[in-house]
Design a protein around this motif. Structure first.
Motif, PDB file in Angstrom:
ATOM      1  N   VAL A 346      51.423  53.900  56.063  1.00 26.03           N
ATOM      2  CA  VAL A 346      51.473  53.551  54.644  1.00 26.03           C
ATOM      3  C   VAL A 346      50.216  52.785  54.239  1.00 26.03           C
ATOM      4  O   VAL A 346      49.658  52.022  55.030  1.00 26.03           O
ATOM      5  N   ALA A 347      49.766  53.046  53.012  1.00 23.24           N
ATOM      6  CA  ALA A 347      48.660  52.282  52.431  1.00 23.24           C
ATOM      7  C   ALA A 347      48.973  52.096  50.951  1.00 23.24           C
ATOM      8  O   ALA A 347      49.916  52.715  50.428  1.00 23.24           O
ATOM      9  N   GLU A 348      48.179  51.243  50.296  1.00 25.22           N
ATOM     10  CA  GLU A 348      48.457  50.931  48.899  1.00 25.22           C
ATOM     11  C   GLU A 348      47.198  51.069  48.064  1.00 25.22           C
ATOM     12  O   GLU A 348      46.147  50.548  48.419  1.00 25.22           O
ATOM     13  N   PHE A 349      47.343  51.786  46.961  1.00 24.43           N
ATOM     14  CA  PHE A 349      46.255  51.846  45.982  1.00 24.43           C
ATOM     15  C   PHE A 349      46.860  52.066  44.607  1.00 24.43           C
ATOM     16  O   PHE A 349      47.662  52.984  44.412  1.00 24.43           O
ATOM     17  N   GLY A 350      46.466  51.229  43.669  1.00 27.22           N
ATOM     18  CA  GLY A 350      46.989  51.357  42.308  1.00 27.22           C
ATOM     19  C   GLY A 350      45.959  50.882  41.306  1.00 27.22           C
ATOM     20  O   GLY A 350      44.759  51.075  41.489  1.00 27.22           O
ATOM     21  N   LEU A 351      46.457  50.222  40.250  1.00 22.24           N
ATOM     22  CA  LEU A 351      45.569  49.778  39.182  1.00 22.24           C
ATOM     23  C   LEU A 351      44.928  48.433  39.531  1.00 22.24           C
ATOM     24  O   LEU A 351      44.954  48.002  40.675  1.00 22.24           O
ATOM     25  N   THR A 352      44.368  47.787  38.533  1.00 19.23           N
ATOM     26  CA  THR A 352      43.715  46.492  38.723  1.00 19.23           C
ATOM     27  C   THR A 352      44.732  45.378  38.496  1.00 19.23           C
ATOM     28  O   THR A 352      45.465  45.406  37.500  1.00 19.23           O
ATOM     29  N   GLY A 353      44.766  44.439  39.432  1.00 16.32           N
ATOM     30  CA  GLY A 353      45.846  43.451  39.413  1.00 16.32           C
ATOM     31  C   GLY A 353      45.520  42.135  38.737  1.00 16.32           C
ATOM     32  O   GLY A 353      46.327  41.208  38.764  1.00 16.32           O
ATOM     33  N   ALA A 354      44.357  42.039  38.088  1.00 18.45           N
ATOM     34  CA  ALA A 354      43.918  40.738  37.545  1.00 18.45           C
ATOM     35  C   ALA A 354      44.954  40.093  36.621  1.00 18.45           C
ATOM     36  O   ALA A 354      45.094  38.878  36.599  1.00 18.45           O
ATOM     37  N   SER A 355      45.683  40.891  35.848  1.00 17.63           N
ATOM     38  CA  SER A 355      46.611  40.303  34.869  1.00 17.63           C
ATOM     39  C   SER A 355      48.075  40.433  35.274  1.00 17.63           C
ATOM     40  O   SER A 355      48.965  40.094  34.496  1.00 17.63           O
ATOM     41  N   MET A 356      48.342  40.899  36.505  1.00 12.41           N
ATOM     42  CA  MET A 356      49.747  41.113  36.881  1.00 12.41           C
ATOM     43  C   MET A 356      50.498  39.781  36.965  1.00 12.41           C
ATOM     44  O   MET A 356      49.922  38.763  37.340  1.00 12.41           O
ATOM     45  N   HIS A 357      51.758  39.821  36.576  1.00  9.39           N
ATOM     46  CA  HIS A 357      52.647  38.650  36.564  1.00  9.39           C
ATOM     47  C   HIS A 357      52.171  37.578  35.568  1.00  9.39           C
ATOM     48  O   HIS A 357      52.672  36.458  35.587  1.00  9.39           O
ATOM     49  N   LYS A 358      51.188  37.892  34.713  1.00 10.96           N
ATOM     50  CA  LYS A 358      50.701  36.923  33.728  1.00 10.96           C
ATOM     51  C   LYS A 358      51.107  37.357  32.321  1.00 10.96           C
ATOM     52  O   LYS A 358      51.564  38.483  32.126  1.00 10.96           O
ATOM     53  N   VAL A 359      50.872  36.468  31.342  1.00 10.60           N
ATOM     54  CA  VAL A 359      51.065  36.898  29.958  1.00 10.60           C
ATOM     55  C   VAL A 359      49.910  37.841  29.603  1.00 10.60           C
ATOM     56  O   VAL A 359      48.854  37.815  30.231  1.00 10.60           O
ATOM     57  N   ASN A 360      50.141  38.678  28.602  1.00  6.11           N
ATOM     58  CA  ASN A 360      49.138  39.664  28.169  1.00  6.11           C
ATOM     59  C   ASN A 360      48.681  40.575  29.303  1.00  6.11           C
ATOM     60  O   ASN A 360      47.489  40.890  29.435  1.00  6.11           O
ATOM     61  N   GLU A 361      49.629  40.988  30.151  1.00  5.28           N
ATOM     62  CA  GLU A 361      49.325  41.954  31.212  1.00  5.28           C
ATOM     63  C   GLU A 361      48.754  43.214  30.565  1.00  5.28           C
ATOM     64  O   GLU A 361      49.274  43.700  29.555  1.00  5.28           O
TER      65      GLU A 361
END
Ligand SMILES: [Zn+2]
Length: 399
Positions: A346-361
């Motif tokens: 298994v490996a992981e690749f997705g979008l950019t995580g800079a705003s994840m779990h924050k307001v204005n994701e």
């Protein structure tokens, strides 16, 4: 195979998913939306309900190898509405960005999975293996009734996953930064020391639990767990809270406790760390006259998917679309890959995580389209590499 039902627009689907208020363990129609899309593409969809958590497994094709996209439709709470510029579940598009809870983590990636699968099957005359999706509604929560249980049930049903790509937002800043090919393990612990309450002026008639607690913590901090190994940063232990709850100046308290977490690499197993912590606690229990209780929970073991053919396919696909070759990394928190690693590489690749779990994701709209191109490219390269050779044609004799 070619018809319009195979053209799934990833942005439209991502927006429809964000409008489902699927804060763990709520689903709010997210899985049914996916089921509808996947069935239109010809997938066989199964739903697995465990407790209040919904899960979905869909497969197209019956042959090996079975390439699986994995992810979660649940999201973390939005927090205060006033802190957001837009409705967190409104899925606004402006300034070239898609805004909303789950845009990055990870409804955008799920939409990209499905759009990629749709285009790939449209362009491929006959599918050289199988494509599957394992989607849970319980990744951001306890993660007990989600991927872990679905994988157990799938194994019991004889279902086999050959390789798996998780759509977690693996890129710190821009699409193409990083693929995660492993994760550190995580261990939560609580140390509870019980002594005997008494007057501070008469210490001989009491047993203060605080010094032994401090001594145990010092023992834990005294050990250098490692300096980092095989693509992993060093393991670290952090005490996150010390609790005595004693407002009085003249009372020796009867109990004290501390919480800690260890993030550990593949130089350790959770069980080895637990044994070590027990030894250190016992040593202090014997030298002080007190009772020590430990509550140790292994949240996930460390793992590494060795760099090789599979990781190269992923790197090549990302590089072809973004022009950047992503690094293989193992940093960050835990994800459902910790469960999948027991069943398939298994490996992981997705979008950019800079705003994840924050307001204005938010994520750039162009990234959602690029990610779906990357996933489509992964499917092409994967089946080219791993396609099971056809058995030779039998000339003599009939079967
Ligand atoms: Zn996530």
């Amino acid at each position: 195979m070619s018809d319009d039902t195979h053209n799934v627009d990833p942005l439209t689907l991502a927006r429809d998913l964000i409008r489902c208020r699927s804060v763990t363990p709520l689903d709010d129609g997210a899985l049914s939306l996916l089921q509808k899309q996947l069935e239109a593409l010809g997938f066989t969809v199964k739903r697995y309900q465990f407790g209040d958590v919904g899960n979905l497994y869909a497969r197209l094709g019956g042959k090996a190898p079975n390439f699986c996209f994995a992810g979660h439709t649940d999201v973390v709470p939005a927090g205060n509405r006033e802190d957001w510029d837009d409705d967190p579940f409104g899925a606004q598009v402006r300034e070239g960005m898609l805004w909303g809870r789950g845009a990055a983590d990870m409804k955008g990636a799920i939409a990209a999975f499905i759009a990629a699968a749709g285009r790939f099957t449209t362009r491929t005359a006959s599918l050289p293996g199988s494509i599957s999706l394992l989607i849970t509604g319980d990744e951001e929560g306890a993660a007990v009734d989600g991927t872990k249980r679905v994988l157990q049930v799938l194994a019991e049903e004889g279902e086999h996953i050959s390789h798996c790509l998780v759509g977690e937002p693996s890129n710190p800043d821009a699409l193409g930064d990083e693929i995660k090919n492993g994760r550190r393990g995580s261990l939560n612990g609580i140390i509870s020391v019980r002594g005997q309450q008494g007057h501070v002026a008469y210490p001989e008639r009491a047993q203060n639990p605080i010094p032994p607690l401090i001594d145990i913590i010092n023992r834990l901090y005294a050990r250098l767990l490692d300096d980092g190994v095989d693509g992993f940063q060093a393991s670290n232990l952090e005490v996150t809270s010390i609790d005595v709850d004693n407002p009085a100046h003249n009372i020796i308290p009867s109990a004290a406790s501390a919480r800690f977490n260890i993030r550990f690499n593949i130089a350790h197993t959770g069980a080895q760390l637990c044994d070590w912590i027990k030894e250190e606690a016992q040593a202090e229990e014997q030298s002080h006259d007190c009772t020590v209780k430990l509550n140790l929970n292994i949240m996930g073991e460390a793992f590494l998917t060795q760099p090789g053919t599979f990781t190269s396919i992923l790197q090549n696909a990302v590089e072809e679309i973004t022009g950047r070759r992503p690094a293989l990394t193992t940093g960050g928190g835990t994800s459902d890959a910790r469960f999948i690693k027991d069943f398939a590489p298994v490996a992981e690749f997705g979008l950019t995580g800079a705003s994840m779990h924050k307001v204005n994701e938010h994520v750039p709209v162009s990234d959602i389209h690029d990610l779906s191109e990357i996933y489509e490219r992964v499917l092409s390269l994967y089946f080219k590499e791993y396609q099971v050779a056809r058995p030779p044609i039998v000339v003599h004799g009939k079967k």
